[in-house]
Design an enzyme around this catalytic site. Structure first.
Site, PDB file in Angstrom:
ATOM      1  N   ASN A 123     -10.297  -6.454  15.768  1.00  0.00           N
ATOM      2  CA  ASN A 123      -9.746  -5.449  14.839  1.00  0.00           C
ATOM      3  C   ASN A 123     -10.665  -5.230  13.638  1.00  0.00           C
ATOM      4  O   ASN A 123     -10.237  -5.405  12.479  1.00  0.00           O
ATOM      5  CB  ASN A 123      -8.361  -5.910  14.364  1.00  0.00           C
ATOM      6  CG  ASN A 123      -7.317  -4.848  14.622  1.00  0.00           C
ATOM      7  OD1 ASN A 123      -7.641  -3.655  14.721  1.00  0.00           O
ATOM      8  ND2 ASN A 123      -6.068  -5.267  14.731  1.00  0.00           N
TER       9      ASN A 123
ATOM     10  N   GLY B  94      -9.215   3.624  23.631  1.00  0.00           N
ATOM     11  CA  GLY B  94      -8.409   4.832  23.451  1.00  0.00           C
ATOM     12  C   GLY B  94      -7.862   5.327  24.787  1.00  0.00           C
ATOM     13  O   GLY B  94      -7.312   4.535  25.561  1.00  0.00           O
TER      14      GLY B  94
ATOM     15  N   GLY C  48      -3.259  -0.267  19.624  1.00  0.00           N
ATOM     16  CA  GLY C  48      -3.867  -1.523  20.061  1.00  0.00           C
ATOM     17  C   GLY C  48      -2.946  -2.722  19.842  1.00  0.00           C
ATOM     18  O   GLY C  48      -2.866  -3.612  20.695  1.00  0.00           O
ATOM     19  N   ASP C  49      -2.240  -2.751  18.724  1.00  0.00           N
ATOM     20  CA  ASP C  49      -1.340  -3.879  18.421  1.00  0.00           C
ATOM     21  C   ASP C  49      -0.251  -4.006  19.484  1.00  0.00           C
ATOM     22  O   ASP C  49       0.078  -5.106  19.940  1.00  0.00           O
ATOM     23  CB  ASP C  49      -0.647  -3.691  17.055  1.00  0.00           C
ATOM     24  CG  ASP C  49      -1.638  -3.547  15.909  1.00  0.00           C
ATOM     25  OD1 ASP C  49      -2.791  -3.994  16.037  1.00  0.00           O
ATOM     26  OD2 ASP C  49      -1.236  -2.964  14.875  1.00  0.00           O
TER      27      ASP C  49
ATOM     28  N   ALA D 217     -10.701   4.346  30.147  1.00  0.00           N
ATOM     29  CA  ALA D 217     -10.322   3.159  30.926  1.00  0.00           C
ATOM     30  C   ALA D 217     -10.451   1.867  30.119  1.00  0.00           C
ATOM     31  O   ALA D 217     -11.332   1.723  29.269  1.00  0.00           O
ATOM     32  CB  ALA D 217     -11.197   3.072  32.170  1.00  0.00           C
TER      33      ALA D 217
ATOM     34  N   TYR E 255       0.837  -1.200   0.000  1.00  0.00           N
ATOM     35  CA  TYR E 255       0.000   0.000   0.000  1.00  0.00           C
ATOM     36  C   TYR E 255       0.866   1.242   0.000  1.00  0.00           C
ATOM     37  O   TYR E 255       2.016   1.230   0.459  1.00  0.00           O
ATOM     38  CB  TYR E 255      -0.997   0.019   1.161  1.00  0.00           C
ATOM     39  CG  TYR E 255      -0.409   0.141   2.539  1.00  0.00           C
ATOM     40  CD1 TYR E 255       0.027  -0.980   3.231  1.00  0.00           C
ATOM     41  CD2 TYR E 255      -0.312   1.388   3.165  1.00  0.00           C
ATOM     42  CE1 TYR E 255       0.546  -0.877   4.502  1.00  0.00           C
ATOM     43  CE2 TYR E 255       0.207   1.508   4.443  1.00  0.00           C
ATOM     44  CZ  TYR E 255       0.632   0.374   5.103  1.00  0.00           C
ATOM     45  OH  TYR E 255       1.154   0.488   6.366  1.00  0.00           O
TER      46      TYR E 255
ATOM     47  N   LYS F 159     -10.268  -2.374  25.063  1.00  0.00           N
ATOM     48  CA  LYS F 159      -9.518  -1.113  24.984  1.00  0.00           C
ATOM     49  C   LYS F 159     -10.464  -0.008  24.524  1.00  0.00           C
ATOM     50  O   LYS F 159     -11.421  -0.262  23.817  1.00  0.00           O
ATOM     51  CB  LYS F 159      -8.361  -1.261  23.981  1.00  0.00           C
ATOM     52  CG  LYS F 159      -7.326  -2.295  24.391  1.00  0.00           C
ATOM     53  CD  LYS F 159      -6.571  -2.844  23.172  1.00  0.00           C
ATOM     54  CE  LYS F 159      -7.406  -3.895  22.460  1.00  0.00           C
ATOM     55  NZ  LYS F 159      -6.807  -4.335  21.181  1.00  0.00           N
TER      56      LYS F 159
END
Ligand code: ADP
Length: 304
Positions: free
Chosen positions: A167, A229, A259-260, A232, A90, A227
């Site tokens: 995801n 952001g 997140g990863d 909490a 990409y 999760k």
């Protein structure tokens, strides 16, 4: 290495071309599962072997990626190599500060990894941890995604930890109902589910992170880490819920791979200590570092 504990991620890594100005582009490698493995290789102890199960070609670009991964402690040794295919690609476009993307990935080697089902099954066997995401499932032909999940179900039955981050990327799926059904099947297979509330709210209509946790709990997953952001993290483990505050980062430079990298640090700590609260803290510390610098793979050691 024969008796190493094996942490195996299944997915796609692409070539990333990012603009450097004057028509020049910098080549990198990126992909959600690979990002997590890259961080996991740093966070797990030396007794672990981190492996990437993907499809590769037999060309120079595939060799270059293998070497790049190996230098980061991620082995592609068991990945099927498919002649005539190569990595997807990409290109990032920057216009007035806004990023947009063009993709060439439809015929990537990763999408064809299940044309070597025996080789995939052989890698899954004996892995202590198997990590996959909704993107892994989205890029595979539907029948291959189902076949992969059946193989993962088999090794889970034999005692593997199966970690799954939904995801959710609706653009990668041609049918939203099929997307939801496959995500739910993977979550039922998983021992640990690590969703992001924002994605889940859009796809499943969850009112808040507790609703996301409860929905996956109702599917039978006993260990859910939601999760959200800078808000909490909400966990639901064996029916007990907890909220873990996050310290917001003062200046987010690039939120790619938050997140990863959270998932990698969370899993590494949880595998070492079985302490969920400590694992959430470790995930948060890593994610905060990741988003405080440019790029997905942020090379910062503690204290640096
Ligand atoms: P994703 O990359 O999947 O969208 P999230 O945005 O939910 O993931 O973030 C993952 C984790 O990253 C959060 O649980 C949190 O620990 C950390 N994080 C994300 N944004 C921030 C922020 N602004 N400040 C501090 N930590 C953050």
């Amino acid at each position: 290495m024969g008796d190493a504990r094996r942490f195996l991620g299944i997915g796609e890594c692409m070539v990333e071309l990012s603009p450097e100005g004057q028509g020049l582009f910098r080549k990198g490698f990126a992909g959600d599962v690979f990002n997590t493995l890259w961080y996991a290789a740093r966070a797990l102890g030396p007794q672990w072997q981190v492996e990437f199960l993907t499809g590769l070609g037999t060309d120079a670009l595939s060799d270059e990626f293998r070497a790049f991964a190996a230098a980061a402690g991620v082995s592609c040794a068991g990945a099927p190599r498919l002649a005539g295919r190569t990595l997807g690609l990409y290109m990032i476009h920057l216009r007035q500060g806004e990023r947009s993307f063009s993709y060439w990935r439809d015929s990537s080697a990763a999408r064809a990894m299940m044309t070597a089902p025996g080789q995939v099954a052989a890698r899954l066997e004996g892995a202590e941890v198997i990590y996959l995401t909704g993107i892994t499932l989205a890029i595979l032909p539907h029948r291959d995604a189902c076949a992969l999940l059946a193989q993962v179900e088999a090794v889970r039955g034999a005692g593997a930890v199966v970690a799954f981050d939904p995801n959710i990327r609706p653009r990668l799926w041609d049918d939203p109902a099929r997307m939801r059904a496959l995500i739910e099947r993977a979550a039922r297979t998983a021992t640990i589910v690590l969703p992001s509330h924002e994605d889940e709210a859009a796809a499943f209509g969850d009112a808040d992170p507790a609703a996301t946790a409860a929905r996956y709990g109702a599917l039978g997953c006993g260990h859910v880490v939601v999760k959200n952001g800078a808000a909490a993290v909400v966990t639901r483990i064996d029916g007990a819920s907890a909220e873990h505050p996050v310290t917001p980062v003062a200046r987010v430079v690039d939120s790619t791979a938050a997140g990863d990298s959270f998932n990698a640090a969370y899993l590494a700590e949880f595998l070492a200590s079985r302490d969920d609260a400590a694992a959430v803290r470790a995930g948060g510390v890593q994610a905060a570092r990741t988003i405080s610098a440019r790029g997905a793979l942020v090379d910062t050691a503690p204290g640096r």
